[in-house]
Motif scaffolding. Sequence first.
Motif, PDB file in Angstrom:
ATOM      1  N   ARG A   7       0.807  -1.216   0.000  1.00 11.27           N
ATOM      2  CA  ARG A   7       0.000   0.000   0.000  1.00 11.27           C
ATOM      3  C   ARG A   7       0.842   1.269   0.000  1.00 11.27           C
ATOM      4  N   SER A   8       2.141   1.147   0.216  1.00  6.74           N
ATOM      5  CA  SER A   8       3.007   2.323   0.206  1.00  6.74           C
ATOM      6  C   SER A   8       3.542   2.630  -1.191  1.00  6.74           C
ATOM      7  N   ALA A   9       3.223   1.762  -2.150  1.00  8.89           N
ATOM      8  CA  ALA A   9       3.711   1.938  -3.521  1.00  8.89           C
ATOM      9  C   ALA A   9       2.722   2.752  -4.342  1.00  8.89           C
ATOM     10  N   PRO A  10       3.189   3.428  -5.372  1.00  6.98           N
ATOM     11  CA  PRO A  10       2.283   4.159  -6.259  1.00  6.98           C
ATOM     12  C   PRO A  10       1.516   3.199  -7.160  1.00  6.98           C
ATOM     13  N   PRO A  11       0.454   3.659  -7.807  1.00  2.48           N
ATOM     14  CA  PRO A  11      -0.238   2.814  -8.780  1.00  2.48           C
ATOM     15  C   PRO A  11       0.718   2.348  -9.881  1.00  2.48           C
ATOM     16  N   SER A  12       0.361   1.254 -10.520  1.00  6.57           N
ATOM     17  CA  SER A  12       1.221   0.668 -11.547  1.00  6.57           C
ATOM     18  C   SER A  12       1.316   1.568 -12.780  1.00  6.57           C
ATOM     19  N   GLN A  13       2.316   1.288 -13.605  1.00  5.01           N
ATOM     20  CA  GLN A  13       2.471   2.032 -14.851  1.00  5.01           C
ATOM     21  C   GLN A  13       1.301   1.770 -15.797  1.00  5.01           C
ATOM     22  N   LEU A  14       0.679   0.605 -15.679  1.00  2.00           N
ATOM     23  CA  LEU A  14      -0.507   0.319 -16.484  1.00  2.00           C
ATOM     24  C   LEU A  14      -1.645   1.257 -16.110  1.00  2.00           C
ATOM     25  N   LEU A  15      -1.885   1.413 -14.803  1.00  2.00           N
ATOM     26  CA  LEU A  15      -2.934   2.334 -14.370  1.00  2.00           C
ATOM     27  C   LEU A  15      -2.602   3.771 -14.763  1.00  2.00           C
ATOM     28  N   LEU A  16      -1.335   4.126 -14.679  1.00  2.80           N
ATOM     29  CA  LEU A  16      -0.932   5.479 -15.080  1.00  2.80           C
ATOM     30  C   LEU A  16      -1.246   5.705 -16.558  1.00  2.80           C
ATOM     31  N   ALA A  17      -0.957   4.711 -17.385  1.00  4.02           N
ATOM     32  CA  ALA A  17      -1.248   4.836 -18.816  1.00  4.02           C
ATOM     33  C   ALA A  17      -2.748   4.952 -19.067  1.00  4.02           C
ATOM     34  N   LEU A  18      -3.544   4.319 -18.215  1.00  3.01           N
ATOM     35  CA  LEU A  18      -4.993   4.339 -18.392  1.00  3.01           C
ATOM     36  C   LEU A  18      -5.627   5.664 -17.960  1.00  3.01           C
ATOM     37  N   GLU A  19      -4.807   6.602 -17.499  1.00  6.40           N
ATOM     38  CA  GLU A  19      -5.352   7.923 -17.163  1.00  6.40           C
ATOM     39  C   GLU A  19      -5.906   8.651 -18.389  1.00  6.40           C
ATOM     40  N   VAL A  20      -5.606   8.142 -19.568  1.00  5.82           N
ATOM     41  CA  VAL A  20      -6.192   8.704 -20.790  1.00  5.82           C
ATOM     42  C   VAL A  20      -7.717   8.608 -20.743  1.00  5.82           C
ATOM     43  N   ARG A  21      -8.243   7.757 -19.869  1.00  6.46           N
ATOM     44  CA  ARG A  21      -9.697   7.640 -19.711  1.00  6.46           C
ATOM     45  C   ARG A  21     -10.349   8.968 -19.353  1.00  6.46           C
ATOM     46  N   GLY A  22      -9.569   9.892 -18.786  1.00  6.78           N
ATOM     47  CA  GLY A  22     -10.130  11.186 -18.421  1.00  6.78           C
ATOM     48  C   GLY A  22     -10.782  11.894 -19.591  1.00  6.78           C
ATOM     49  N   ILE A  23     -10.244  11.686 -20.802  1.00  3.62           N
ATOM     50  CA  ILE A  23     -10.824  12.303 -22.002  1.00  3.62           C
ATOM     51  C   ILE A  23     -12.196  11.691 -22.278  1.00  3.62           C
ATOM     52  N   TRP A  24     -12.297  10.380 -22.164  1.00  2.45           N
ATOM     53  CA  TRP A  24     -13.582   9.718 -22.401  1.00  2.45           C
ATOM     54  C   TRP A  24     -14.602  10.117 -21.337  1.00  2.45           C
ATOM     55  N   ASP A 253     -16.612  -0.898   1.063  1.00  4.59           N
ATOM     56  CA  ASP A 253     -16.086  -1.695   2.175  1.00  4.59           C
ATOM     57  C   ASP A 253     -15.846  -3.158   1.795  1.00  4.59           C
ATOM     58  N   ARG A 254     -15.974  -3.487   0.517  1.00  5.37           N
ATOM     59  CA  ARG A 254     -15.697  -4.864   0.119  1.00  5.37           C
ATOM     60  C   ARG A 254     -14.200  -5.131   0.258  1.00  5.37           C
ATOM     61  N   THR A 255     -13.830  -6.369   0.429  1.00  7.25           N
ATOM     62  CA  THR A 255     -12.424  -6.715   0.652  1.00  7.25           C
ATOM     63  C   THR A 255     -11.825  -7.280  -0.626  1.00  7.25           C
ATOM     64  N   GLU A 256     -10.948  -6.507  -1.236  1.00  9.91           N
ATOM     65  CA  GLU A 256     -10.155  -6.953  -2.381  1.00  9.91           C
ATOM     66  C   GLU A 256      -8.754  -6.407  -2.164  1.00  9.91           C
ATOM     67  N   ASP A 257      -7.876  -7.239  -1.691  1.00 11.32           N
ATOM     68  CA  ASP A 257      -6.546  -6.766  -1.300  1.00 11.32           C
ATOM     69  C   ASP A 257      -5.472  -7.738  -1.766  1.00 11.32           C
ATOM     70  N   SER A 258      -5.601  -8.198  -3.014  1.00 11.39           N
ATOM     71  CA  SER A 258      -4.618  -9.140  -3.540  1.00 11.39           C
ATOM     72  C   SER A 258      -3.813  -8.506  -4.661  1.00 11.39           C
ATOM     73  N   PRO A 259      -2.553  -8.903  -4.828  1.00 15.19           N
ATOM     74  CA  PRO A 259      -1.722  -8.343  -5.896  1.00 15.19           C
ATOM     75  C   PRO A 259      -2.337  -8.614  -7.268  1.00 15.19           C
ATOM     76  N   SER A 260      -2.073  -7.736  -8.211  1.00 15.77           N
ATOM     77  CA  SER A 260      -2.590  -7.883  -9.567  1.00 15.77           C
ATOM     78  C   SER A 260      -1.671  -7.122 -10.503  1.00 15.77           C
ATOM     79  N   LEU A 261      -2.106  -6.989 -11.755  1.00 17.36           N
ATOM     80  CA  LEU A 261      -1.347  -6.172 -12.691  1.00 17.36           C
ATOM     81  C   LEU A 261      -1.320  -4.711 -12.252  1.00 17.36           C
ATOM     82  N   PHE A 262      -2.301  -4.334 -11.423  1.00 14.48           N
ATOM     83  CA  PHE A 262      -2.422  -2.943 -11.002  1.00 14.48           C
ATOM     84  C   PHE A 262      -1.610  -2.640  -9.745  1.00 14.48           C
TER      85      PHE A 262
END
Length: 269
Positions: A7-24, A253-262
């Motif tokens: 949780r101390s790490a920044p979002p993944s580079q994949l999520l950063l690239a997906l910031e283009v969604r802001g235009i949509w 409040d749902r629990t999803e706390d597992s590693p992923s591509l993100f």
Amino acid sequence: MKTAVDRSAPPSQLLLALEVRGIWELQAFFASYPLLRRAPRGDGHPVLVLPGLSASDISTRPLRAYLKAQGYAVHGWKLGPNRGPRPGVEAAMDARLAELAERYQRKVSLIGWSLGGVFAREIARRTPELVRQVITLGSPFANEPKASNAWRLYEALSERRVDDWPDRDTMKLPPPVPSTAIYSRTDGIVSWWGCREQHADRTQNIEVEGSHCGLGHNPAVLYAIADRLALPEDAWSPFDRSGLRGLVYPDPDRTEDSPSLFWPRASAA
């Protein structure tokens, strides 16, 4: 063996690239505007909107135009680009709040996007008698200092170290006014875990699907903001995500706390 997310790490580079969604999401704002106008109407009270890091009032124009149409007296911060807590910025924000409260003879609702939300919470902590409520949009007030893909930009613009902000423990506590934290788990700029409000009598977490850069014009965010602002000043109640709203607003409040591509792995236990 169980592996947790770092949780101390920044979002993944994949999520950063997906910031283009802001235009949509901006396109979705215009397409859904007729439906958004059916959200709860306002009572005319003043609303001050604070932009995110490096952004100015230009970035919050769609949000402010919508809220004005809903019946609020909406204002930008008028301090140019947000370059962080530089000398004089906090005093200028306090003065802006006091001027609006005096002009309208009413308490002011504060909306802050990203770093603007961190500022909004601290303004409310300093002068709760002038603040009606606080709404934050992807604001990392409870994050680790470098759990962001923008920490280097923060240091360059503010000319201070990201971990030098005083009273970080106090920042994590809810302000002494009703507070709503709106965030996305697929935020590509800041770690979403630090954008959530602690549970208390007058706090609320609202999760949406979307990017960090689109939070100021994401239709789901704007509807939630309109819902929160329309609450009577002395009658706070939680956001209702029952029925069809549950399809738009996930359970925060749902629990999803597992590693992923993100999200990266932390440690094995």
